[in-house]
Scaffold this motif. Structure first.
Motif, PDB file in Angstrom:
ATOM      1  N   ASN A  45      34.869  60.345  37.805  1.00  0.00           N
ATOM      2  CA  ASN A  45      35.330  60.769  39.020  1.00  0.00           C
ATOM      3  C   ASN A  45      35.903  59.220  39.352  1.00  0.00           C
ATOM      4  N   ASN A  46      35.792  58.310  37.972  1.00  0.00           N
ATOM      5  CA  ASN A  46      36.266  56.891  38.265  1.00  0.00           C
ATOM      6  C   ASN A  46      37.824  56.407  37.703  1.00  0.00           C
ATOM      7  N   PRO A  47      38.763  57.187  38.082  1.00  0.00           N
ATOM      8  CA  PRO A  47      39.380  56.688  36.789  1.00  0.00           C
ATOM      9  C   PRO A  47      40.511  55.595  37.185  1.00  0.00           C
ATOM     10  N   LYS A  48      40.070  55.132  38.267  1.00  0.00           N
ATOM     11  CA  LYS A  48      40.471  53.907  38.725  1.00  0.00           C
ATOM     12  C   LYS A  48      39.895  52.151  38.540  1.00  0.00           C
ATOM     13  N   GLY A  49      38.682  52.136  38.478  1.00  0.00           N
ATOM     14  CA  GLY A  49      38.258  50.787  37.891  1.00  0.00           C
ATOM     15  C   GLY A  49      37.892  51.256  36.435  1.00  0.00           C
ATOM     16  N   ASP A  50      38.611  51.479  35.409  1.00  0.00           N
ATOM     17  CA  ASP A  50      38.302  52.207  34.220  1.00  0.00           C
ATOM     18  C   ASP A  50      36.912  51.387  33.294  1.00  0.00           C
TER      19      ASP A  50
ATOM     20  N   MET B   1      29.898  62.212  43.668  1.00  0.00           N
ATOM     21  CA  MET B   1      29.655  60.994  43.297  1.00  0.00           C
ATOM     22  C   MET B   1      30.831  59.639  43.171  1.00  0.00           C
ATOM     23  N   SER B   2      30.374  59.158  43.554  1.00  0.00           N
ATOM     24  CA  SER B   2      31.594  58.346  44.763  1.00  0.00           C
ATOM     25  C   SER B   2      31.774  57.156  43.546  1.00  0.00           C
ATOM     26  N   GLU B   3      32.680  55.381  43.583  1.00  0.00           N
ATOM     27  CA  GLU B   3      32.438  54.322  42.445  1.00  0.00           C
ATOM     28  C   GLU B   3      31.505  53.968  42.212  1.00  0.00           C
ATOM     29  N   LEU B   4      31.594  53.306  40.687  1.00  0.00           N
ATOM     30  CA  LEU B   4      30.508  52.868  39.841  1.00  0.00           C
ATOM     31  C   LEU B   4      29.825  51.635  40.869  1.00  0.00           C
ATOM     32  N   THR B   5      28.357  51.696  40.325  1.00  0.00           N
ATOM     33  CA  THR B   5      28.375  50.355  41.070  1.00  0.00           C
ATOM     34  C   THR B   5      28.806  49.287  40.916  1.00  0.00           C
ATOM     35  N   HIS B   6      29.610  49.303  39.220  1.00  0.00           N
ATOM     36  CA  HIS B   6      29.467  47.803  38.933  1.00  0.00           C
ATOM     37  C   HIS B   6      31.200  47.573  39.720  1.00  0.00           C
ATOM     38  N   PHE B   7      31.614  48.567  39.817  1.00  0.00           N
ATOM     39  CA  PHE B   7      33.202  48.678  40.349  1.00  0.00           C
ATOM     40  C   PHE B   7      33.503  48.240  41.920  1.00  0.00           C
ATOM     41  N   ASN B   9      36.756  48.244  44.529  1.00  0.00           N
ATOM     42  CA  ASN B   9      37.957  48.063  45.035  1.00  0.00           C
ATOM     43  C   ASN B   9      38.515  48.793  43.400  1.00  0.00           C
ATOM     44  N   GLY B  10      37.728  49.232  43.096  1.00  0.00           N
ATOM     45  CA  GLY B  10      38.748  49.794  41.790  1.00  0.00           C
ATOM     46  C   GLY B  10      38.549  48.285  40.722  1.00  0.00           C
ATOM     47  N   ALA B  11      37.859  47.499  40.942  1.00  0.00           N
ATOM     48  CA  ALA B  11      38.177  46.062  40.109  1.00  0.00           C
ATOM     49  C   ALA B  11      36.560  46.059  39.609  1.00  0.00           C
ATOM     50  N   PRO B  12      36.395  44.784  38.161  1.00  0.00           N
ATOM     51  CA  PRO B  12      35.497  44.993  37.784  1.00  0.00           C
ATOM     52  C   PRO B  12      34.513  43.935  38.930  1.00  0.00           C
ATOM     53  N   ASN B  13      32.942  43.970  38.412  1.00  0.00           N
ATOM     54  CA  ASN B  13      32.537  43.070  39.477  1.00  0.00           C
ATOM     55  C   ASN B  13      31.195  43.081  38.832  1.00  0.00           C
ATOM     56  N   MET B  14      30.635  41.765  38.831  1.00  0.00           N
ATOM     57  CA  MET B  14      28.734  41.616  38.277  1.00  0.00           C
ATOM     58  C   MET B  14      27.972  41.457  40.193  1.00  0.00           C
ATOM     59  N   VAL B  15      27.561  42.794  40.349  1.00  0.00           N
ATOM     60  CA  VAL B  15      27.568  43.071  41.636  1.00  0.00           C
ATOM     61  C   VAL B  15      26.662  41.732  42.401  1.00  0.00           C
TER      62      VAL B  15
ATOM     63  N   LEU D  76      22.769  27.955  36.057  1.00  0.00           N
ATOM     64  CA  LEU D  76      22.605  28.952  37.260  1.00  0.00           C
ATOM     65  C   LEU D  76      22.516  30.049  37.500  1.00  0.00           C
ATOM     66  N   ALA D  77      20.769  30.583  37.762  1.00  0.00           N
ATOM     67  CA  ALA D  77      20.934  31.670  38.083  1.00  0.00           C
ATOM     68  C   ALA D  77      21.923  32.498  39.282  1.00  0.00           C
ATOM     69  N   LEU D  78      23.326  33.019  38.111  1.00  0.00           N
ATOM     70  CA  LEU D  78      24.467  33.521  39.296  1.00  0.00           C
ATOM     71  C   LEU D  78      24.374  35.024  40.156  1.00  0.00           C
ATOM     72  N   LYS D  79      24.209  35.156  41.231  1.00  0.00           N
ATOM     73  CA  LYS D  79      24.320  36.645  42.023  1.00  0.00           C
ATOM     74  C   LYS D  79      24.720  37.323  41.974  1.00  0.00           C
ATOM     75  N   LYS D  80      26.766  37.152  42.099  1.00  0.00           N
ATOM     76  CA  LYS D  80      27.655  37.719  42.388  1.00  0.00           C
ATOM     77  C   LYS D  80      28.825  37.323  41.622  1.00  0.00           C
ATOM     78  N   VAL D  81      29.012  37.785  41.367  1.00  0.00           N
ATOM     79  CA  VAL D  81      30.732  36.884  40.536  1.00  0.00           C
ATOM     80  C   VAL D  81      31.402  38.247  40.992  1.00  0.00           C
ATOM     81  N   GLY D  82      32.982  37.563  41.229  1.00  0.00           N
ATOM     82  CA  GLY D  82      33.886  38.479  41.494  1.00  0.00           C
ATOM     83  C   GLY D  82      35.398  38.155  41.801  1.00  0.00           C
ATOM     84  N   VAL D  83      36.312  38.889  41.017  1.00  0.00           N
ATOM     85  CA  VAL D  83      37.133  37.919  40.984  1.00  0.00           C
ATOM     86  C   VAL D  83      38.651  39.453  41.465  1.00  0.00           C
TER      87      VAL D  83
END
Lengths: 154, 154, 154, 154, 154, 154
Positions: A45-50, B1-7, B9-15, D76-83
């Motif tokens: 279900n996650n074709p976009k964010g690979d 099931m929706s998007e994976l928690t690590h993404f 808007n399709g971009a990888p992310n440290m949540v 630092l213990a980072l809680k979130k990082v997004g790019v």
């Protein structure tokens, strides 16, 4: 069989490879990942964010950290690292290929790349299932060096 | 099931975990190592320079590198890391235990510790057999956090 | 134009450079830092504890971490790294020079050295002004390798 | 203006933050990347192997290395990082967002994430054009901490 | 005497070694550790879990981090690292041996290995006595390179 | 005396500190460096490019790597690190001061900072004399934690 090569008089040792000839060395390793059904669906279900591309990159970067992770590994100037991930009857199959020109082999680099890629797959999909398992990590082949080529049985 | 928690808007992310409560988190993982006969003998013949202790240390140090290896893992102040290696019918069994007090779990740290310890066993014994295989890496249990406790089936 | 060199069949890849000849490679990069007035004054008032030397060292050490930071960069045995910082009409100008003898270039190492030095200048002076900006980071020149020499326009 | 905060009696110093209150800190930084025409085309022609996702991941992992790169930064213990990376009239615009709960801000982490992502874009596209330039790296905003919030002018 | 080799026009510099010939380089360093009586007893009472092997491994791994720790050291492909620890009238004596084939020496790698091993001994035994002291860290010998061989006086 | 704290059933272990109270911890360590006459002169003749500032920075950055170097050390969020270097009758005296708020002490961080600074002094001056020796590395004092304060004798 006598003492292990990594020990000298009972003490761990990063063994002397200075006298060995410089040859082209390659190694290929695989990791098989068993995905429970919810993890398979989350992946589909996650074709976009690979998530698999995240794992491929983690594997490549992991190969470069091998001598930092494995205590008695020599630091090596890697010439190529590739990681592929493809569907497998259990879930996914990672194959890592590493090449160098040096005095010692790159088996550990290939195994480390495959392992880190597989661990990253776990991390990416663990919200869907904590029961994901890495079922096999093994050396598929190596070439170069005095001990000769090696090809794992099917 | 929706998007994976690590993404996002399709971009990888440290949540973002800032809003989660701080709780005690533990995780235990295992790695099973299949040793071909020559590797078993090499291990038996080296009581003095203990290759398994090298692997235990590598696993402990590997746990501390988890957020450096797994791209979207949060850096965590680990409070305890232990790695044990014991005989197993296939060869050896590694168990890694990790504890922290924080906003996110330590499953990846336990899995990384077990994996690095198992890879180091391969490295220590590979002169005896390149056919050593890691047959399983899996989470045994976790406690703490919103998703609750988890215990793998036998 | 076809696929990017860092991809193979759509997967990221640390490309194979083993067949390339070993040549002397150099690269020079610059970073221009715009300092608002309060940051200029803070710099002028600190002749003793020299913040620019901290930035120079950070840049040199940063160059050594390039293959750790940039996912598909090859690890390289750097032969020389120098970082200079001089006054510029906007504030400061960093120039980084890197040399190796190898199969791939050192453009990324020079750019990384200049970037880390510039970021460190920001850190050293940010108490005086949060409005400090890095205005340009670019490659000034490279020599060696199949793609030939390159010199940026003025 | 008196001595810079990073110096004590003329010596560099990782300053004492133990007495500061723990607050939620956020920072956002941007990097503008100027892409010459051949680099724009190379990017447009590679929808499959997404080079921008490699850059996003590199930026996130780079944020975690900030205290290793910038000499006087606190770990630092980072809680979130997004790019995020989006089209810009010059080529591309990177924005990095970082959050922690601690005694010191995350401006350097956000700036480092944006810088490493931008450097990785250069690496991914440099085969198409060595004239790619990072035109701006700057702090967009910060919140939390004694010095108060900051928002850059447009 | 003129300027130090690590400086160029007053700026720190990782000096250019590209023109130097590649030769075999070795270096040996020692660290003497003074153990107060309680630390000696703690060591004697722990034959099973060998704290000295932990220190040996830490020293070997530390040698591989030398260019990361010492700002102006060149990264080197180490060919051998060994660390031995033996009884000494004051307590313990660490000797570290490092070899490479390259354009610059491995004195710093040997000294770093001995230092990290000695620090680890402190860590392993500090619960028994905080008064443990490292009494000497010095270069015992080096071979290879233009500056010739060196052997410390007894 | 029973088993060392770093061992559990004979296996090395990063011990569980989760149940300990969080307190302010400080530690101070020193390193004495013996400089032969040529090294003293080289230092005196280099007022511009200050080699001691390089050593101070290396020591501060080294403190942040302690848990990476010392196998069983916990990763800690350091709140302050300072390194001073002053003349001493033998040559130079390094003092390192570290502070944290946590569940375990910072003795190893202070000792590591002093050691890395002293090793860097060796590196900066070794062209003048290979006979430079680190004569003492020891803990001067610690505060905080259950084991109480400690002050070394003069």
């Amino acid at each position: 069989m006598s003492e292990l090569t990594h020990f000298e008089n009972g003490a761990p040792n990063m063994v002397d490879v200075a006298a060995k000839p410089i040859t082209t060395r390659t190694a290929m390793a695989e990791a098989i990942i068993m995905l429970p059904e919810p993890a398979k669906q989350a992946l589909a279900n996650n074709p976009k964010g690979d998530p698999l591309m995240v794992a491929q990159l983690a594997g490549i970067m992991g190969a470069k950290k091998t001598s930092d992770l494995i205590p008695l590994c020599h630091p090596l100037a890697l010439k190529k690292v590739g990681v592929e991930i493809e569907p497998h009857e259990l879930g996914l199959r990672v194959t890592a290929t590493v090449k160098t020109e040096g005095q010692t082999g790159v088996e550990m680099e290939a195994l480390t790349a495959a392992s880190v890629a597989a661990l990253t797959v776990y991390d990416m999909l663990k919200a869907a299932s904590k029961g994901i398992e890495i079922r096999t990590i093994r050396l598929l082949s190596k070439t170069g060096g005095k001990s000769g080529d090696y090809h794992a049985e099917e």
